[in-house]
Write an enzyme that holds these catalytic residues in place. Sequence first.
Site, short mmCIF file in Angstrom:
data_model
loop_
_atom_site.label_atom_id
_atom_site.label_comp_id
_atom_site.label_asym_id
_atom_site.label_seq_id
_atom_site.Cartn_x
_atom_site.Cartn_y
_atom_site.Cartn_z
N CYS A 114 38.37 44.24 27.32
CA CYS A 114 37.48 43.64 28.31
C CYS A 114 36.07 44.02 27.90
O CYS A 114 35.71 45.19 27.89
CB CYS A 114 37.78 44.16 29.71
SG CYS A 114 36.60 43.51 30.92
N CYS A 117 33.73 44.96 31.72
CA CYS A 117 33.84 46.12 32.61
C CYS A 117 34.97 47.07 32.21
O CYS A 117 35.25 48.02 32.92
CB CYS A 117 34.05 45.65 34.04
SG CYS A 117 35.60 44.75 34.25
N SER A 118 35.63 46.82 31.13
CA SER A 118 36.78 47.60 30.66
C SER A 118 37.92 47.61 31.67
O SER A 118 38.58 48.62 31.87
CB SER A 118 36.37 49.03 30.27
OG SER A 118 35.98 49.79 31.39
N CYS A 119 38.17 46.45 32.31
CA CYS A 119 39.30 46.37 33.23
C CYS A 119 40.59 46.64 32.46
O CYS A 119 40.66 46.42 31.26
CB CYS A 119 39.33 45.03 33.96
SG CYS A 119 39.28 43.58 32.91
#
Length: 157
Positions: A114, A117-119
């Site tokens: 991601c 947001c680094s989901c």
Amino acid sequence: MATDSHDHAHDHQPPPDEDGPLTYYQTMEIAVRELLIEKGVFGADDVRAAIEAMDARSSARGAEVVAHAWTDPAFKDALLADGTEACAQLGIDIGPTRLIAVENTEAVHNVIVCTLCSCYPRNLLGLPPDWYKAKAYRSRVVREPRAVLREFGTEVS
């Protein structure tokens, strides 16, 4: 009882404490949580139990899903069609996440990241590793995915 024979005297200063002031959102989370506890919506023990349950999650659940797909062609098809529903079939609730499963083949090797947001599917894989959330990793894996995969031991031609 074990004793530590290591001399902790070093020729350098300790690293600076990285904790800064609470952000607006951290302050709001604390305020809302405390208000909900005060109003009896849930208790502090409920919060503690939820945090402990989150911390106990691991990638073992994800490995179970993959292993099931390897051994059950019908499940594999269901997983590729709708990952969220397929996980539910195994009794795994991944929450509000819409899970999209992809398959590596001889012609296509996927790397998931991601960039915003680094989901991460925490309900399925547990807490993400710190490197996954790092902006440097997220941007680099997009620019040079083969080099990053090579560093993880996966060679893609």
